[in-house]
Scaffold this motif. Structure first.
Motif, PDB file in Angstrom:
ATOM      1  N   THR A  32       6.663 -18.009 -33.202  1.00  0.00           N
ATOM      2  CA  THR A  32       6.945 -17.402 -31.903  1.00  0.00           C
ATOM      3  C   THR A  32       6.567 -18.354 -30.757  1.00  0.00           C
ATOM      4  OG1 THR A  32       4.804 -16.271 -31.896  1.00  0.00           O
ATOM      5  CG2 THR A  32       6.699 -15.038 -32.729  1.00  0.00           C
ATOM      6  N   ALA A  33       5.498 -19.123 -30.941  1.00  0.00           N
ATOM      7  CA  ALA A  33       5.119 -20.105 -29.912  1.00  0.00           C
ATOM      8  C   ALA A  33       6.177 -21.201 -29.801  1.00  0.00           C
ATOM      9  CB  ALA A  33       3.757 -20.700 -30.227  1.00  0.00           C
ATOM     10  N   LEU A  34       6.675 -21.678 -30.948  1.00  0.00           N
ATOM     11  CA  LEU A  34       7.710 -22.703 -30.920  1.00  0.00           C
ATOM     12  C   LEU A  34       9.009 -22.170 -30.315  1.00  0.00           C
ATOM     13  CD1 LEU A  34       7.248 -24.484 -34.367  1.00  0.00           C
ATOM     14  CD2 LEU A  34       6.745 -25.389 -32.111  1.00  0.00           C
ATOM     15  N   SER A  80       4.259 -16.482 -22.162  1.00  0.00           N
ATOM     16  CA  SER A  80       4.185 -16.853 -23.577  1.00  0.00           C
ATOM     17  C   SER A  80       2.758 -17.152 -24.009  1.00  0.00           C
ATOM     18  CB  SER A  80       5.085 -18.046 -23.870  1.00  0.00           C
ATOM     19  OG  SER A  80       4.612 -19.197 -23.217  1.00  0.00           O
ATOM     20  N   PHE A  81       1.924 -17.665 -23.098  1.00  0.00           N
ATOM     21  CA  PHE A  81       0.507 -17.864 -23.424  1.00  0.00           C
ATOM     22  C   PHE A  81      -0.171 -16.523 -23.695  1.00  0.00           C
ATOM     23  CE2 PHE A  81      -3.950 -18.172 -22.023  1.00  0.00           C
ATOM     24  CZ  PHE A  81      -4.409 -19.087 -22.954  1.00  0.00           C
ATOM     25  N   GLY A  82       0.123 -15.530 -22.870  1.00  0.00           N
ATOM     26  CA  GLY A  82      -0.455 -14.202 -23.085  1.00  0.00           C
ATOM     27  C   GLY A  82       0.022 -13.563 -24.373  1.00  0.00           C
ATOM     28  N   VAL A  83       1.317 -13.695 -24.678  1.00  0.00           N
ATOM     29  CA  VAL A  83       1.862 -13.117 -25.906  1.00  0.00           C
ATOM     30  C   VAL A  83       1.282 -13.825 -27.131  1.00  0.00           C
ATOM     31  CG1 VAL A  83       3.987 -12.854 -27.248  1.00  0.00           C
ATOM     32  CG2 VAL A  83       3.961 -12.254 -24.844  1.00  0.00           C
ATOM     33  N   THR A  84       1.177 -15.145 -27.075  1.00  0.00           N
ATOM     34  CA  THR A  84       0.605 -15.896 -28.191  1.00  0.00           C
ATOM     35  C   THR A  84      -0.863 -15.521 -28.403  1.00  0.00           C
ATOM     36  OG1 THR A  84       2.120 -17.717 -27.758  1.00  0.00           O
ATOM     37  CG2 THR A  84       0.211 -18.200 -29.123  1.00  0.00           C
TER      38      THR A  84
END
Length: 112
Positions: A32-34, A80-84
């Motif tokens: 998911t991060a990628l 995306s930082f928060g989701v990761t």
């Protein structure tokens, strides 16, 4: 330059999908991060790469860089930082509670 970044975004998307189809939770989180990084590069490429151009239209300048893709990417990086971070915490807690990070065992499929 756009072709190289488009190819890089495609490689990131392919790697992300491969990782998201794995059985380990950590690989799914990495996927998911990628995927989000690939989306960042795709948005950056769609905004047309212009080197040496000012980001804001000033009197007397004919060519400028559109600042909207950069603002969208900055917002997307924060999200995306928060989701990761959330996915990492959920994966860690799930591994601690269940004693495994295998998705098949977490679903209750003990045979596989």
């Amino acid at each position: 330059m756009e072709i190289i970044t488009s190819i890089l975004a495609g490689i990131l998307f392919a790697t992300a999908i491969y990782n998201m189809l794995q059985k380990q939770l950590l690989r799914i989180v990495i996927g998911t991060a990628l995927l989000s990084h690939g989306a960042h590069i795709l948005i950056f490429t769609m905004g047309r790469l212009k080197t040496g151009q000012p980001p804001i239209l000033i009197d007397g300048i004919e060519s400028y860089t559109d600042p909207l893709p950069q603002a969208l990417i900055l917002t997307s990086i924060v999200i995306s930082f928060g989701v990761t971070s959330l996915l990492l915490v959920l994966a860690y807690r799930s591994t601690q509670e269940n004693g495994t990070d295998n998705m098949e065992q977490l679903r209750g499929n003990e045979n596989e």
